[in-house]
Motif scaffolding. Structure first.
Motif, mmCIF file in Angstrom:
data_model
loop_
_atom_site.group_PDB
_atom_site.id
_atom_site.type_symbol
_atom_site.label_atom_id
_atom_site.label_comp_id
_atom_site.label_asym_id
_atom_site.label_seq_id
_atom_site.Cartn_x
_atom_site.Cartn_y
_atom_site.Cartn_z
ATOM 1 N N ALA A 115 3.234 12.870 -9.885
ATOM 2 C CA ALA A 115 4.322 14.535 -10.068
ATOM 3 C C ALA A 115 4.996 14.298 -11.018
ATOM 4 O O ALA A 115 5.106 15.805 -11.566
ATOM 5 C CB ALA A 115 5.410 14.550 -8.324
ATOM 6 N N LYS A 116 5.127 12.994 -11.448
ATOM 7 C CA LYS A 116 6.712 13.705 -12.830
ATOM 8 C C LYS A 116 5.751 12.380 -14.024
ATOM 9 O O LYS A 116 6.255 13.113 -15.356
ATOM 10 C CB LYS A 116 7.206 11.995 -12.307
ATOM 11 C CG LYS A 116 8.143 12.971 -11.202
ATOM 12 C CD LYS A 116 8.799 12.453 -10.967
ATOM 13 C CE LYS A 116 10.269 12.993 -10.245
ATOM 14 N NZ LYS A 116 11.444 12.219 -9.891
ATOM 15 N N LEU A 117 4.397 12.281 -13.891
ATOM 16 C CA LEU A 117 4.388 11.718 -15.135
ATOM 17 C C LEU A 117 3.324 12.972 -15.987
ATOM 18 O O LEU A 117 2.510 14.567 -15.711
ATOM 19 C CB LEU A 117 3.412 10.846 -15.846
ATOM 20 C CG LEU A 117 3.168 9.731 -16.144
ATOM 21 C CD1 LEU A 117 3.943 8.896 -17.043
ATOM 22 C CD2 LEU A 117 1.646 8.292 -16.305
ATOM 23 N N THR A 118 3.283 13.009 -17.610
ATOM 24 C CA THR A 118 2.664 14.511 -17.981
ATOM 25 C C THR A 118 1.559 13.487 -18.866
ATOM 26 O O THR A 118 1.784 12.046 -18.659
ATOM 27 C CB THR A 118 3.750 14.750 -19.172
ATOM 28 O OG1 THR A 118 3.975 13.946 -20.517
ATOM 29 C CG2 THR A 118 4.116 16.105 -18.118
ATOM 30 N N ASP A 155 0.952 -1.321 0.103
ATOM 31 C CA ASP A 155 -0.116 -0.463 -0.129
ATOM 32 C C ASP A 155 0.657 1.650 0.316
ATOM 33 O O ASP A 155 0.891 2.525 -0.704
ATOM 34 C CB ASP A 155 -0.926 0.331 1.186
ATOM 35 C CG ASP A 155 -2.509 -1.355 1.302
ATOM 36 O OD1 ASP A 155 -2.316 -1.409 0.043
ATOM 37 O OD2 ASP A 155 -2.614 -1.442 2.189
ATOM 38 N N ALA A 156 2.616 1.330 0.641
ATOM 39 C CA ALA A 156 3.152 2.266 1.122
ATOM 40 C C ALA A 156 3.494 2.456 -0.336
ATOM 41 O O ALA A 156 3.751 3.493 -0.751
ATOM 42 C CB ALA A 156 4.547 1.977 2.020
ATOM 43 N N ALA A 157 3.658 1.488 -0.927
ATOM 44 C CA ALA A 157 4.526 1.504 -2.662
ATOM 45 C C ALA A 157 3.317 2.126 -3.622
ATOM 46 O O ALA A 157 4.306 3.071 -4.396
ATOM 47 C CB ALA A 157 5.352 -0.135 -2.683
ATOM 48 N N VAL A 158 2.596 1.354 -3.750
ATOM 49 C CA VAL A 158 1.759 2.083 -4.575
ATOM 50 C C VAL A 158 1.021 3.572 -4.187
ATOM 51 O O VAL A 158 1.321 4.664 -5.145
ATOM 52 C CB VAL A 158 0.288 1.140 -4.542
ATOM 53 C CG1 VAL A 158 -0.776 1.670 -5.220
ATOM 54 C CG2 VAL A 158 0.473 -0.249 -4.936
ATOM 55 N N GLN A 162 2.437 6.046 -6.911
ATOM 56 C CA GLN A 162 0.497 7.266 -6.951
ATOM 57 C C GLN A 162 1.232 8.730 -7.129
ATOM 58 O O GLN A 162 1.331 9.379 -8.222
ATOM 59 C CB GLN A 162 0.141 7.183 -6.765
ATOM 60 C CG GLN A 162 -1.086 6.134 -7.526
ATOM 61 C CD GLN A 162 -2.438 5.544 -6.066
ATOM 62 O OE1 GLN A 162 -2.790 5.852 -5.199
ATOM 63 N NE2 GLN A 162 -3.385 4.530 -6.694
ATOM 64 N N ALA A 163 2.407 8.689 -6.121
ATOM 65 C CA ALA A 163 2.510 10.892 -5.702
ATOM 66 C C ALA A 163 3.761 10.827 -6.772
ATOM 67 O O ALA A 163 3.909 11.597 -7.654
ATOM 68 C CB ALA A 163 2.702 10.508 -4.541
ATOM 69 N N LEU A 164 4.524 9.504 -7.263
ATOM 70 C CA LEU A 164 5.296 9.667 -8.019
ATOM 71 C C LEU A 164 4.508 9.547 -9.022
ATOM 72 O O LEU A 164 5.716 10.776 -10.099
ATOM 73 C CB LEU A 164 6.861 8.801 -7.668
ATOM 74 C CG LEU A 164 8.264 8.865 -7.313
ATOM 75 C CD1 LEU A 164 8.826 7.751 -6.861
ATOM 76 C CD2 LEU A 164 8.556 9.618 -8.188
#
Length: 163
Positions: free
Chosen positions: A140-143, A128-131, A135-137
């Motif tokens: 933040a980085k995906l266009t 859950d933490a990794a997901v 998700q946050a990463l």
């Protein structure tokens, strides 16, 4: 004849007359009969006493035999009780040991299940933490162009794997 005037002489004469009278009337036979009867009575009492003694000896021998039998029976009972007590003690020790081993196995199984559950929970929390981190990463980085390109690549990859 001087001895006729002495009292001893007359005592002796009267004694012999007395003895003569006793013999004349047959007192000696009656005394002998009484003595014989008394001797027979004593012999009868002695025979009865002998019989009673033999009977008492038989009773005593029977009592001693029964006492010996009772003592040997008591020894057998004590030996049997000791044997049964030892058997019961051994059975109890085995039962306690088996019960202890079962309880230990149950405790070990419970600990193993708790460990597995804890590992699962840690993995779940980690996933859950990794997901969430992914998700946050990604957010933040995906266009949007990169996201559309990734989705189409994944669909193409799925098509090739399914066929």
């Amino acid at each position: 004849m001087e001895f006729l005037s002495t009292p001893e002489f007359w005592v002796a004469v009267s004694f012999f007359i007395f003895l003569g009278a006793l013999f004349y009337f047959g007192v000696h036979k009656k005394v002998a009969t009484l003595l014989d009867a008394r001797a027979a009575q004593i012999a009868k009492e002695l025979a009865e006493a002998r019989r009673l003694r033999e009977e008492a000896e038989k009773v005593l021998a029977d009592y001693r035999r029964k006492q010996g039998e009772a003592a040997s029976e008591a020894d057998c009972i004590i030996a049997l009780a000791a044997k049964e007590a030892e058997s019961l003690a051994a059975e109890t020790r085995k039962s306690v040991k088996d019960h202890f081993e079962r309880r230990m196995k149950l405790a070990e199984d419970k600990i193993a299940r708790a460990e597995q559950e804890a590992v699962r929970e840690v993995r779940s929390v980690a996933v859950d933490a990794a997901v969430a981190a992914a998700q946050a990463l990604i957010a933040a980085k995906l266009t949007p162009d990169q996201a559309e390109k990734l989705v189409s690549e994944s669909i193409d990859s799925l098509k090739s794997k399914l066929n």
